[in-house]
Design a protein around this motif. Structure first.
Motif, short mmCIF file in Angstrom:
data_model
loop_
_atom_site.label_atom_id
_atom_site.label_comp_id
_atom_site.label_asym_id
_atom_site.label_seq_id
_atom_site.Cartn_x
_atom_site.Cartn_y
_atom_site.Cartn_z
N MET A 155 0.83 -1.21 0.00
CA MET A 155 0.00 0.00 0.00
C MET A 155 0.86 1.26 0.00
SD MET A 155 -3.56 -0.19 0.49
CE MET A 155 -4.66 -1.59 0.33
N GLY A 156 2.21 1.11 -0.04
CA GLY A 156 3.21 2.16 -0.11
C GLY A 156 2.78 3.59 0.12
N GLY A 157 2.47 4.32 -1.00
CA GLY A 157 2.20 5.74 -0.92
C GLY A 157 0.92 6.12 -0.20
N LEU A 158 0.04 5.15 0.03
CA LEU A 158 -1.24 5.47 0.66
C LEU A 158 -1.07 6.06 2.06
CD1 LEU A 158 -3.94 2.76 -0.13
CD2 LEU A 158 -3.86 5.18 -0.75
N ILE A 159 0.03 5.70 2.73
CA ILE A 159 0.23 6.21 4.09
C ILE A 159 0.29 7.74 4.07
CG2 ILE A 159 2.78 6.07 4.05
CD1 ILE A 159 2.59 5.16 7.00
N TYR A 160 0.83 8.33 2.97
CA TYR A 160 0.91 9.79 2.87
C TYR A 160 -0.48 10.39 2.66
CZ TYR A 160 5.84 8.75 2.49
OH TYR A 160 7.09 8.29 2.75
N ILE A 161 -1.31 9.68 1.88
CA ILE A 161 -2.67 10.17 1.65
C ILE A 161 -3.45 10.15 2.97
CG2 ILE A 161 -4.77 9.86 0.29
CD1 ILE A 161 -2.42 10.46 -1.46
N ILE A 162 -3.31 9.03 3.72
CA ILE A 162 -3.99 8.94 5.02
C ILE A 162 -3.47 10.03 5.96
CG2 ILE A 162 -4.43 7.47 7.04
CD1 ILE A 162 -4.22 5.03 5.19
N PHE A 163 -2.14 10.26 5.91
CA PHE A 163 -1.55 11.31 6.75
C PHE A 163 -2.20 12.66 6.46
CE2 PHE A 163 1.53 14.81 7.13
CZ PHE A 163 1.71 14.80 8.51
N PHE A 164 -2.33 13.02 5.17
CA PHE A 164 -2.91 14.33 4.83
C PHE A 164 -4.40 14.38 5.16
CE2 PHE A 164 1.01 15.09 2.40
CZ PHE A 164 1.29 16.36 2.89
N HIS A 165 -5.08 13.21 5.05
CA HIS A 165 -6.50 13.15 5.42
C HIS A 165 -6.65 13.46 6.92
CE1 HIS A 165 -10.60 12.10 4.34
NE2 HIS A 165 -10.71 11.38 5.45
N ILE A 166 -5.81 12.83 7.73
CA ILE A 166 -5.88 13.05 9.18
C ILE A 166 -5.41 14.46 9.54
CG2 ILE A 166 -4.92 12.32 11.42
CD1 ILE A 166 -5.00 9.44 10.34
N GLY A 215 -5.77 17.10 7.71
CA GLY A 215 -6.89 17.97 7.39
C GLY A 215 -7.92 17.99 8.50
N ALA A 216 -8.21 16.79 9.05
CA ALA A 216 -9.19 16.69 10.14
C ALA A 216 -8.67 17.41 11.39
CB ALA A 216 -9.48 15.22 10.46
N VAL A 217 -7.40 17.21 11.69
CA VAL A 217 -6.81 17.82 12.89
C VAL A 217 -6.88 19.35 12.80
CG1 VAL A 217 -4.61 18.21 14.09
CG2 VAL A 217 -5.28 15.89 13.45
N ILE A 218 -6.48 19.89 11.66
CA ILE A 218 -6.39 21.35 11.54
C ILE A 218 -7.76 22.00 11.43
CG2 ILE A 218 -5.53 23.23 10.07
CD1 ILE A 218 -2.97 21.74 9.82
N TRP A 219 -8.67 21.39 10.63
CA TRP A 219 -10.01 21.99 10.48
C TRP A 219 -10.79 21.90 11.80
CZ3 TRP A 219 -14.25 20.29 6.37
CH2 TRP A 219 -15.23 21.29 6.28
N GLY A 269 -8.75 23.45 14.82
CA GLY A 269 -8.73 24.91 14.69
C GLY A 269 -10.04 25.52 15.18
N MET A 270 -11.15 24.93 14.77
CA MET A 270 -12.46 25.47 15.18
C MET A 270 -12.65 25.33 16.69
SD MET A 270 -15.12 24.38 12.15
CE MET A 270 -14.94 22.61 12.39
N ILE A 271 -12.23 24.20 17.27
CA ILE A 271 -12.38 23.98 18.71
C ILE A 271 -11.55 25.00 19.49
CG2 ILE A 271 -11.85 22.38 20.62
CD1 ILE A 271 -12.64 20.07 18.74
N ALA A 272 -10.31 25.24 19.05
CA ALA A 272 -9.44 26.19 19.75
C ALA A 272 -10.03 27.61 19.70
CB ALA A 272 -8.04 26.17 19.15
N ILE A 273 -10.51 28.01 18.52
CA ILE A 273 -11.06 29.36 18.38
C ILE A 273 -12.34 29.50 19.20
CG2 ILE A 273 -12.09 31.03 16.77
CD1 ILE A 273 -9.01 30.76 16.58
N ARG A 274 -13.24 28.49 19.10
CA ARG A 274 -14.53 28.61 19.76
C ARG A 274 -14.43 28.52 21.28
NH1 ARG A 274 -17.91 29.51 22.36
NH2 ARG A 274 -20.19 29.46 22.10
#
Ligand code: HEM
Length: 155
Positions: free
Chosen positions: A1-12, A14-18, A21-26
């Motif tokens: 599954m080689g490169g998929l780990i990078y896709i999963i990393f960016f998916h997670i 994205g979830a962490v930052i979006w 970010g909203m939780i920290a601001i609110r």
């Protein structure tokens, strides 16, 4: 599954930052902002902070849907399996969150125009629903999407 780990990393990421970010601001920044007594200063800082948050998360909203669709495709969550229903639920959640986000950007833009033209009252009126309903809604939906991500993972 080689490169998929990078896709999963960016998916997670994205979830962490979006969502994070909203939780920290609110829940950390918003209550502290309320302690600024001066109307002009509080509104100016609120507009700046929401502007910076919305700009920060924008690319990650796109990264989330792109990486999610790619992962769904690669893992073969298509057709009418029970996992494909979970993928569709995540697509729907993402869409509602993205539309809610776009509406918040618009409300903030209107609030800024009112503020710049000296109408603090209308600026407040346009900003109010963001903290009261819209950020809490997106935080809740985001947490559901994270949970469904774990369901897809196979717990
Ligand atoms: C706001 C939107 C979303 C958030 C916050 C989110 C969050 C997450 C998280 C945290 C995971 C990691 C679970 C894990 O593997 O340990 C995950 C997995 C996953 N997500 Fe999302 N997601 C979102 C939208 C989407 C969308 C729109 C799709 C599909 C179109 C999608 C498809 C997937 C797939 C296929 C996995 C499984 C990856 C795996 O097995 O490791 N996600 N999601």
């Amino acid at each position: 599954m080689g490169g998929l780990i990078y896709i999963i990393f960016f998916h997670i990421l994205g979830a962490v930052i979006w969502i994070g970010g909203m939780i920290a601001i609110r829940f950390a920044v918003h209550p502290a902002l309320q302690n600024i007594a001066d109307d002009q200063v509080r509104l100016a800082r609120t507009l700046e902070i929401t502007g910076r948050l919305f700009a920060l998360v924008a690319p990650f909203i796109i990264i989330l849907i792109a990486s999610g669709l790619y992962l769904a495709h690669m893992f073969g969550f298509s057709g009418h399996t029970s996992l494909s229903k979970v993928v569709h639920a995540k697509e729907a959640i993402w869409l509602v969150m993205a539309l809610n986000y776009a509406t918040m950007v618009w409300l903030r833009f209107k609030a800024q125009s009112f503020f710049v033209s000296g109408n603090a009252l209308m600026a407040k009126k346009y900003l109010a629903p963001i903290a009261k309903y819209m950020l809490p809604l997106n935080i809740f939906l985001g947490l559901v999407a994270i949970f469904l991500g774990l369901v897809l993972r196979g717990f």
